[in-house]
Motif scaffolding. Structure first.
Motif, PDB file in Angstrom:
ATOM      1  N   GLN A 180      -0.770  10.405  14.403  1.00  0.00           N
ATOM      2  CA  GLN A 180      -0.436  10.344  12.985  1.00  0.00           C
ATOM      3  C   GLN A 180      -0.455   8.902  12.520  1.00  0.00           C
ATOM      4  OE1 GLN A 180       3.221  12.442  12.238  1.00  0.00           O
ATOM      5  NE2 GLN A 180       2.351  14.399  12.839  1.00  0.00           N
ATOM      6  N   GLY A 181      -0.855   8.710  11.271  1.00  0.00           N
ATOM      7  CA  GLY A 181      -0.877   7.373  10.693  1.00  0.00           C
ATOM      8  C   GLY A 181      -2.161   6.603  10.980  1.00  0.00           C
ATOM      9  N   PHE A 182      -3.144   7.245  11.604  1.00  0.00           N
ATOM     10  CA  PHE A 182      -4.436   6.618  11.890  1.00  0.00           C
ATOM     11  C   PHE A 182      -5.534   7.465  11.259  1.00  0.00           C
ATOM     12  CE2 PHE A 182      -1.627   5.184  15.207  1.00  0.00           C
ATOM     13  CZ  PHE A 182      -1.924   3.835  15.310  1.00  0.00           C
ATOM     14  N   ARG A 183      -6.675   6.835  10.951  1.00  0.00           N
ATOM     15  CA  ARG A 183      -7.779   7.585  10.344  1.00  0.00           C
ATOM     16  C   ARG A 183      -8.091   8.817  11.184  1.00  0.00           C
ATOM     17  NH1 ARG A 183     -12.760   3.848   9.595  1.00  0.00           N
ATOM     18  NH2 ARG A 183     -12.066   3.045  11.578  1.00  0.00           N
ATOM     19  N   TYR A 184      -8.412   9.923  10.471  1.00  0.00           N
ATOM     20  CA  TYR A 184      -8.660  11.159  11.203  1.00  0.00           C
ATOM     21  C   TYR A 184      -9.854  11.949  10.677  1.00  0.00           C
ATOM     22  CZ  TYR A 184      -8.200  15.735  13.262  1.00  0.00           C
ATOM     23  OH  TYR A 184      -8.475  16.896  13.928  1.00  0.00           O
ATOM     24  N   HIS A 185      -9.930  12.228   9.393  1.00  0.00           N
ATOM     25  CA  HIS A 185     -10.913  13.159   8.854  1.00  0.00           C
ATOM     26  C   HIS A 185     -12.341  12.612   8.945  1.00  0.00           C
ATOM     27  CE1 HIS A 185      -7.865  15.933   7.564  1.00  0.00           C
ATOM     28  NE2 HIS A 185      -7.172  14.901   7.119  1.00  0.00           N
ATOM     29  N   LEU A 186     -13.299  13.531   9.124  1.00  0.00           N
ATOM     30  CA  LEU A 186     -14.701  13.122   9.307  1.00  0.00           C
ATOM     31  C   LEU A 186     -15.205  12.242   8.173  1.00  0.00           C
ATOM     32  CD1 LEU A 186     -16.445  16.281  10.780  1.00  0.00           C
ATOM     33  CD2 LEU A 186     -16.053  14.082  11.884  1.00  0.00           C
ATOM     34  N   LYS A 187     -14.786  12.508   6.941  1.00  0.00           N
ATOM     35  CA  LYS A 187     -15.255  11.687   5.818  1.00  0.00           C
ATOM     36  C   LYS A 187     -14.821  10.224   5.971  1.00  0.00           C
ATOM     37  CE  LYS A 187     -11.391  12.911   2.901  1.00  0.00           C
ATOM     38  NZ  LYS A 187     -10.864  13.973   2.140  1.00  0.00           N
ATOM     39  N   GLU A 188     -13.766   9.984   6.726  1.00  0.00           N
ATOM     40  CA  GLU A 188     -13.310   8.614   6.968  1.00  0.00           C
ATOM     41  C   GLU A 188     -14.166   7.904   8.019  1.00  0.00           C
ATOM     42  OE1 GLU A 188      -9.307   9.481   8.122  1.00  0.00           O
ATOM     43  OE2 GLU A 188      -8.587   9.533   6.063  1.00  0.00           O
TER      44      GLU A 188
END
Length: 137
Positions: A55-63
């Protein structure tokens, strides 16, 4: 991609952790083979046999698109791999929904009938996938 455990019958609004707890606590419930892991989203807790993203780190593919920077630490690298793997899982559900139209929208059948339909559809999917692999050989 193969479904290894199915637990139909829960409402879509049920909390993920509640459904998972029920699946694990059943007499012949969900068991994670030693040395293997199942992927979960942030609705689950990190526990033995289950991996959830940091949590709190980039995750989603668009990112992680071509114009964005590469992962800068091991948490972002893990999250990038995690989201790619979960995307494969989502595609498997998409294939299932395309093959069996009844899964695409709300059903007006009694819950018991819906559960049976899902089990039949998954059994057909498994058999279709298995026979396709056999015919390729």
């Amino acid at each position: 991609m193969m479904f290894v455990y199915v637990l139909p019958g829960w409402e879509g609004s049920a909390a993920d952790c509640r459904v998972l707890r029920n699946a694990v606590l059943r007499p012949n419930g969900l068991k994670v083979p030693k040395g293997n892991y199942f992927l979960g989203d942030n609705g689950y807790a990190n526990s033995e046999g289950f991996l959830v993203p940091y949590q709190g780190f980039r995750y989603h593919l668009k990112e992680w698109g071509p114009s964005t920077q590469r992962p800068v630490n091991h948490q972002e690298h893990f999250n990038m791999r995690h989201t790619r793997a979960r995307n494969v899982i989502k595609r498997a559900f998409g294939v299932l929904k395309m093959r069996f139209g009844i899964l695409r929208s709300a059903a007006f059948y009694p819950v018991r009938t819906q559960v049976r339909l899902i089990m039949v559809e998954l059994t057909l999917q498994l058999n279709l996938s298995h026979s396709y692999k056999l015919s390729e050989a």
